[in-house]
Design an enzyme around this catalytic site. Structure first.
Site, mmCIF file in Angstrom:
data_model
loop_
_atom_site.group_PDB
_atom_site.id
_atom_site.type_symbol
_atom_site.label_atom_id
_atom_site.label_comp_id
_atom_site.label_asym_id
_atom_site.label_seq_id
_atom_site.Cartn_x
_atom_site.Cartn_y
_atom_site.Cartn_z
ATOM 1 N N ASP A 74 -52.211 19.883 -22.658
ATOM 2 C CA ASP A 74 -53.608 20.699 -22.898
ATOM 3 C C ASP A 74 -53.595 22.521 -21.926
ATOM 4 O O ASP A 74 -51.750 22.417 -21.750
ATOM 5 C CB ASP A 74 -54.202 19.914 -21.516
ATOM 6 N N LYS B 166 -57.269 21.754 -23.863
ATOM 7 C CA LYS B 166 -58.450 21.281 -23.277
ATOM 8 C C LYS B 166 -59.058 21.600 -22.085
ATOM 9 O O LYS B 166 -57.654 22.036 -21.243
ATOM 10 C CB LYS B 166 -58.558 19.951 -23.446
#
Length: 468
Positions: free
Chosen positions: A246, A268
């Site tokens: 991420d 993300k």
């Protein structure tokens, strides 16, 4: 790089040692341990050196250049600078590598500090610039590296051909060796010199033949500081063949990933999913189906306000093995680095963690419970929703003057701590950037006195504390 580290094979090779005292004795031990055919030139010998030289050559004389003939290496180990300089000059003229003890400027090679777990050898050097630091590093490495390491290396050498014949592909072989080298059971057998049992362990593991399948490991990367990554997390990212990570994973942690692993950013971040979750799931599954060891690397703890459970549910549905390595969540790491205890005997008997970024059709949280005055409220991903959060907490009884802290990029060198009150939270949030953590409660005021990471923390929006 001032020196290129090399390991020299000295077995039965001619080496000249000039000097016969304590300094020469220390070098002689090393050279003889390496199997050198040693010649010592010195007017007199240390008594212990005389005993060591049985089967070798001693010339009771001052040094002359004639003694350099047919020598591979030369070591000048006297306490006479003129003699040492003469040896160095003669060796240089003859194009023979020379070491002058404690004089790197006259040396063409130097002796490192050695951690010996033969056949595993570790050498540490500062090029003569920091010998005390090198000694400290050597002591740490001696404590870190188990005594059975040499026996483990010898065992792997004995089994290498059998493993290669049994396991045809390199991935399966690497996994076999990683399992063997990490096995506490095998380590115990070697530490207690149960060599027959160690051989049987190897045979049993090879017979199991379960090294071809893929797997998924969910790893928490911690809040940012690479030093907060767990030991097991480090081991997993260094064994991974594919890593999906991420945006919240710090560059310092990513630098610890195995160099030849495939790295895939899935980007993300709160409110910004550059790769949809179903595509992330499929990436995990496809690489695992291909027999890869896949690490899903997530900021903080993988089960704290992330979608790690959904990813593992997808793996379970496909019958793919998985495991989880927890990480230090931001609520624990960032608050500690900001000098904010989550609980306190006088003012906070509990701590509650919530997310400020819920599903759009999700139910409202229990604001009355969250507004309780004797607890700490920690909000992940709450910057955008801070006006609504403030309004609801005050409406349900939380004092507008309640201390708050907003911790931006916690535990990193770019950490900032913004301090104020609950009623000021929306304004504080305007000056903050993601990732940020919101702490609401009396404990937030303790940052004034308990701040330790990079500087003091001050109150008010106008005092942005940059701890870089």
């Amino acid at each position: 790089m001032d020196y290129l580290p090399l390991f020299a094979r000295l077995n039965n090779r001619a080496v000249l040692l000039v000097g016969g005292g304590d300094i020469a004795l220390r070098k002689a031990r090393l050279l003889l341990d390496a199997g050198a055919n040693l010649t010592v030139v010195a007017p007199s010998l240390h008594e212990e050196l005389t005993e060591l030289l049985v089967g070798h050559t001693y010339i009771p004389s001052r040094f002359t250049a004639a003694y350099l003939n047919d020598q591979m290496l030369v070591i000048a180990a006297t306490d006479d600078e003129e003699v040492n300089a003469e040896v160095a000059a003669a060796a240089d003229a003859a194009n023979i590598w020379v070491n002058v003890v404690d004089d790197p400027d006259r040396s063409s090679f130097i002796f490192p500090s050695i951690i010996d777990r033969s056949p595993i050898m570790v050498a540490v050097s500062s090029g003569g610039k920091a010998p005390v630091l090198v000694r400290m590093l050597r002591e740490r490495l001696e404590a870190l590296l188990p005594k059975h390491l040499g026996a483990l290396a010898n065992l792997s050498g004995e089994w290498r051909n059998q493993i290669k014949q049994k396991l045809g592909d390199i991935t399966s072989r690497r996994r076999f060796w990683e399992k063997a080298f990490a096995s506490p059971q095998l380590a115990t057998l070697l530490e207690t010199e149960q060599h027959d049992s160690a051989e049987q362990w190897m045979a049993d593991q090879l017979q199991a033949d379960d090294y071809a399948g893929g797997e998924i490991v969910l790893v928490g990367a911690g809040p940012g500081d690479a030093g907060l990554l767990t030991l097991k997390g480090l081991q997993q990212i260094q064994q991974a063949e594919v890593v999906l990570y991420d945006q919240l994973v710090s560059p310092e942690v990513l630098n610890l990933v195995r160099r030849d692993a495939e790295r895939i950013s899935v980007g993300k971040k709160a409110g910004h999913h550059s790769v949809p979750q179903h595509e992330i799931n499929e990436l995990l599954l496809s690489h695992a189906r291909a027999g890869k060891r896949v690490v899903r690397l997530k900021g903080g703890d993988p089960f704290m306000f992330g979608r790690g459970a959904e990813e593992l549910q997808a793996a379970r549905a496909e019958g793919i093995p998985f495991s989880v390595v927890p990480g230090i969540t931001a609520a624990a790491g960032a608050t500690a680095y900001a000098g904010i205890p989550l609980t306190h005997r006088d003012s906070a008997q509990s701590a509650v963690f919530i997310t400020g970024h819920c599903k759009q059709d999700g139910e409202e949280p229990d604001w009355a419970a969250l507004a309780a005055s004797n607890q700490t409220l920690v909000i992940y991903m709450g910057l955008i929703g801070s006006p609504a959060i403030t309004e609801r907490l005050i409406a349900h009884g939380r004092r507008p003057e309640t201390p708050v802290a907003l911790i931006e990029r916690g535990t990193t060198v770019r950490q900032r701590v913004l301090r104020g009150t609950l009623q000021e939270l929306p304004e504080l949030a305007k000056d903050a950037h993601s990732p940020s953590l919101i702490v609401i409660g009396e404990v937030a005021a303790l940052a004034d006195t308990l701040s330790w990471f990079g500087g003091d923390t001050a109150s008010g929006k106008e005092h942005l504390i940059n701890l870089a």
